[in-house]
Design a protein around this motif. Sequence first.
Motif, PDB file in Angstrom:
ATOM      1  N   LYS A   3      -0.809  13.657 -13.351  1.00 18.86           N
ATOM      2  CA  LYS A   3      -1.011  14.665 -12.312  1.00 18.86           C
ATOM      3  C   LYS A   3       0.078  15.738 -12.381  1.00 18.86           C
ATOM      4  CE  LYS A   3      -4.394  13.185  -9.448  1.00 18.86           C
ATOM      5  NZ  LYS A   3      -5.556  14.017  -9.102  1.00 18.86           N
ATOM      6  N   ILE A   4       1.317  15.263 -12.516  1.00 20.59           N
ATOM      7  CA  ILE A   4       2.437  16.206 -12.562  1.00 20.59           C
ATOM      8  C   ILE A   4       2.275  17.156 -13.743  1.00 20.59           C
ATOM      9  CG2 ILE A   4       4.942  16.423 -12.898  1.00 20.59           C
ATOM     10  CD1 ILE A   4       5.171  13.702 -11.411  1.00 20.59           C
ATOM     11  N   TYR A  49       0.797  -1.223   0.000  1.00 17.08           N
ATOM     12  CA  TYR A  49       0.000   0.000   0.000  1.00 17.08           C
ATOM     13  C   TYR A  49       0.836   1.281   0.000  1.00 17.08           C
ATOM     14  CZ  TYR A  49      -3.666  -3.280   0.971  1.00 17.08           C
ATOM     15  OH  TYR A  49      -4.527  -4.328   0.877  1.00 17.08           O
ATOM     16  N   VAL A  50       2.131   1.106   0.157  1.00 18.33           N
ATOM     17  CA  VAL A  50       2.986   2.277   0.290  1.00 18.33           C
ATOM     18  C   VAL A  50       2.860   3.215  -0.902  1.00 18.33           C
ATOM     19  CG1 VAL A  50       5.391   3.023   0.268  1.00 18.33           C
ATOM     20  CG2 VAL A  50       4.648   1.307   1.910  1.00 18.33           C
ATOM     21  N   LYS A  51       2.961   2.605  -2.079  1.00 24.26           N
ATOM     22  CA  LYS A  51       2.955   3.428  -3.277  1.00 24.26           C
ATOM     23  C   LYS A  51       1.644   4.224  -3.385  1.00 24.26           C
ATOM     24  CE  LYS A  51       3.816   2.748  -8.203  1.00 24.26           C
ATOM     25  NZ  LYS A  51       4.057   1.659  -9.172  1.00 24.26           N
ATOM     26  N   SER A  52       0.524   3.535  -3.181  1.00 24.85           N
ATOM     27  CA  SER A  52      -0.758   4.230  -3.249  1.00 24.85           C
ATOM     28  C   SER A  52      -0.872   5.287  -2.158  1.00 24.85           C
ATOM     29  CB  SER A  52      -1.911   3.245  -3.085  1.00 24.85           C
ATOM     30  OG  SER A  52      -1.958   2.382  -4.173  1.00 24.85           O
ATOM     31  N   ALA A  53      -0.313   4.960  -1.000  1.00 21.32           N
ATOM     32  CA  ALA A  53      -0.376   5.923   0.101  1.00 21.32           C
ATOM     33  C   ALA A  53       0.347   7.210  -0.298  1.00 21.32           C
ATOM     34  CB  ALA A  53       0.232   5.328   1.365  1.00 21.32           C
ATOM     35  N   ILE A  54       1.521   7.050  -0.912  1.00 19.59           N
ATOM     36  CA  ILE A  54       2.287   8.233  -1.344  1.00 19.59           C
ATOM     37  C   ILE A  54       1.468   9.024  -2.371  1.00 19.59           C
ATOM     38  CG2 ILE A  54       4.367   9.008  -2.566  1.00 19.59           C
ATOM     39  CD1 ILE A  54       5.825   6.616  -1.346  1.00 19.59           C
ATOM     40  N   PHE A  55       0.855   8.286  -3.285  1.00 16.44           N
ATOM     41  CA  PHE A  55       0.022   8.934  -4.300  1.00 16.44           C
ATOM     42  C   PHE A  55      -1.088   9.746  -3.634  1.00 16.44           C
ATOM     43  CE2 PHE A  55      -1.430   9.379  -8.612  1.00 16.44           C
ATOM     44  CZ  PHE A  55      -2.804   9.586  -8.483  1.00 16.44           C
ATOM     45  N   HIS A  56      -1.740   9.143  -2.655  1.00 22.19           N
ATOM     46  CA  HIS A  56      -2.841   9.834  -1.990  1.00 22.19           C
ATOM     47  C   HIS A  56      -2.367  11.039  -1.177  1.00 22.19           C
ATOM     48  CE1 HIS A  56      -5.261   6.403  -3.236  1.00 22.19           C
ATOM     49  NE2 HIS A  56      -6.313   7.172  -2.995  1.00 22.19           N
ATOM     50  N   ILE A  57      -1.181  10.926  -0.620  1.00 19.68           N
ATOM     51  CA  ILE A  57      -0.637  12.093   0.075  1.00 19.68           C
ATOM     52  C   ILE A  57      -0.486  13.238  -0.924  1.00 19.68           C
ATOM     53  CG2 ILE A  57       1.420  13.016   1.240  1.00 19.68           C
ATOM     54  CD1 ILE A  57       1.697  10.260   2.597  1.00 19.68           C
ATOM     55  N   GLY A  58      -0.053  12.850  -2.142  1.00 17.35           N
ATOM     56  CA  GLY A  58       0.019  13.838  -3.213  1.00 17.35           C
ATOM     57  C   GLY A  58      -1.322  14.526  -3.439  1.00 17.35           C
ATOM     58  N   ALA A  93       2.712  18.482  -3.680  1.00 18.65           N
ATOM     59  CA  ALA A  93       1.968  17.452  -4.404  1.00 18.65           C
ATOM     60  C   ALA A  93       2.860  16.853  -5.484  1.00 18.65           C
ATOM     61  CB  ALA A  93       0.714  18.062  -5.019  1.00 18.65           C
ATOM     62  N   ILE A  94       3.522  17.734  -6.242  1.00 22.33           N
ATOM     63  CA  ILE A  94       4.385  17.249  -7.328  1.00 22.33           C
ATOM     64  C   ILE A  94       5.489  16.353  -6.786  1.00 22.33           C
ATOM     65  CG2 ILE A  94       6.081  17.967  -9.058  1.00 22.33           C
ATOM     66  CD1 ILE A  94       4.272  20.386  -9.627  1.00 22.33           C
ATOM     67  N   SER A  95       6.068  16.749  -5.648  1.00 20.96           N
ATOM     68  CA  SER A  95       7.181  15.950  -5.142  1.00 20.96           C
ATOM     69  C   SER A  95       6.700  14.544  -4.758  1.00 20.96           C
ATOM     70  CB  SER A  95       7.871  16.666  -3.979  1.00 20.96           C
ATOM     71  OG  SER A  95       7.198  16.404  -2.776  1.00 20.96           O
ATOM     72  N   TYR A  96       5.475  14.449  -4.231  1.00 22.56           N
ATOM     73  CA  TYR A  96       4.961  13.113  -3.915  1.00 22.56           C
ATOM     74  C   TYR A  96       4.616  12.317  -5.165  1.00 22.56           C
ATOM     75  CZ  TYR A  96       5.325  13.713   1.001  1.00 22.56           C
ATOM     76  OH  TYR A  96       5.857  13.853   2.256  1.00 22.56           O
ATOM     77  N   TYR A  97       4.018  12.989  -6.145  1.00 23.44           N
ATOM     78  CA  TYR A  97       3.723  12.291  -7.395  1.00 23.44           C
ATOM     79  C   TYR A  97       5.021  11.823  -8.054  1.00 23.44           C
ATOM     80  CZ  TYR A  97      -1.093  13.995  -7.031  1.00 23.44           C
ATOM     81  OH  TYR A  97      -2.364  14.238  -6.607  1.00 23.44           O
TER      82      TYR A  97
END
Lengths: 214, 403
Positions: free
Chosen positions: B396-397, B352-361, B373-377
């Motif tokens: 998104k970026i 779930y890590v990857k999706s979590a990072i995406f959602h933080i974005g 947002a960009i840095s997380y994406y």
Amino acid sequence: MDLDEKFFEKFGVEYAPNEIIFCEWEPGNEFYFIQSGKVRIVKLIQNREKNLDVLTEGDVFGEMAILEEQPRSATAIALDHVKLLKLHRDNFDTLMAGNPQLAYKLLVIFSKRIYDAKRRLMILLLEEPQLKVMDVLVMLAEQDPHLDLQSEISLNVTAKDVSRWAGLTEDDAQKELTHLSRTDKIELFGDRIAVKKIREFQRLVASRRKNMFQ
Amino acid sequence: MMSNGAGGPSGIITRTYKAGSIIYFENDKSEYIYILKSGKVVLTSLKLDTGEEVKEEVRQGEFFGVKSALGKYPREETAQTMGNTMVLVLTPADFERLVLKNANVVRKMLRVFSNQLRRIVKMERSVLGEGEIVNPDAELFKIGEYYYKAGILKHAQYAYKRYMEYYPDGEHAALAMKRIRGIDAGEPAPADLGAHDAGPGASPARPSGGGDDQSPNESSGPADMIDFDVSPEEREAPATASTSLENEMDDFLSDTGSTGPDDFSHTGTMDDGSPRELNDAADASFSKRNYTTALKLYQKIISLDRRTSPDERKLFEKAHFDAGRCLIELGRHKDALEILSRVLRNFSNSPYVKSAIFHIGTIFESVNQKDKAISYYNKVLNMSPKDKLNSEALNKIKQLQGR
């Protein structure tokens, strides 16, 4: 320690300075291996934060979580920027199979812990409070390899500390310490205790322990 | 009685003993570790609690003297030979070299040692614990209180949050929740005690923390989240004296009112289910956009804290991630950020890590913090395996950079 990159990627966690890694009484399922940085281990004792240890690169902490699900016995706080491997108890066997060096490290730690726990237990199993207090001092003296046990030694402990190790109330421990001090066996200072002849305590406790079972 | 030979691999010494010889005595100090090659060795020790003598025979090929040598402590047993005996003598360095070549040996020993340690610690606890009943939940709360009163709000916040995570129905839950809210809202530490807190530099408008001189903000999350600035209307109102504690709890668990009508009917029966059942019910609610119900169920899975089987572990991690998604849907960005960063930190090897990072974005995006947002994406973009999420991150970026 040469663990492969993948291992870092998988289990690596980072903490900022002064961030709590885990806190006392929190349930714990993971143990940690320090890759870089320093970690402070503290415990609340009598409503005061007491520093137990500062750990650095290569050290392991939280390892009691490997054994059983028990609340953490102390709080771990990042002292600076800290990189850790965070390893879950359930992966223990797999982790150890792939990382004999980590396993070896734990073997050494467990060896120490087993002895320390046994040693503390020996104190608690004594019957007389007087002997318990003496044995606490003996244990602390044994733990410091720099002390010359043939001459007078100084131990950085308070009555509170002694009571904890001895499993006595603070009042009872204080009573015994006062008695020892009156008979001139020890000298009490605020933050330390001087013992005149620790060997004498050692012999006395050993002989009583022997007789205890006869 | 004994002879040294140059035999053995890499200069390891071989020694031979006649019957009845002592290899070492209890209380001897020595760094040597032995392997029994031939003959017979008996280890004699005294039981700690009864003084009973225990004899244990070493089998050929087995190590002995390991613990005291590695732990640098006096021998806890006496080792005596029965019949002519040959042993290999190792220094800790030899030992390390030898066992590192054989992971199984270390693992086996580790298992034996950890069982011993478990037994002793248990015994210690039973001797110490007589008549003293300790409540871990009350003790955890006390830790929070200690740091709260000392003005170290960041640490207090950590303890309170763990309290809510593990004991959402605990005796101190209401007060813990109140403290969390207070700290989040930037309330200073108790005035009489917080002498070293909230110095002149600490702005009262800060959304959280404010107490700690090292880092005035949130206790969790990667460092670059520190200046995450929740827009004022999203900031939770500070808990006031008039708020009933029950309401606060309900608030925390469900946040009713922010979404449309919600189906609570089946949560009553599902509340006591297994993580799997709870998860299925939660997923169903989520798909019906009943985020409040779903959140409640995911939080229930988290509070059950069952992680014995791989399946339970997976559900536990998933519950964190999906609770985060619910919180995003409910507009509780700060809470969402908190729980998603916990996914990153606590389950760093989870799918779930990857999706979590995406959602933080997406959270940063929704509060107009484009750079964050960009840095997380970007992080997502660089993660393998490359899948749909990578291309979504790229879109998104592009979107954010194209304005």
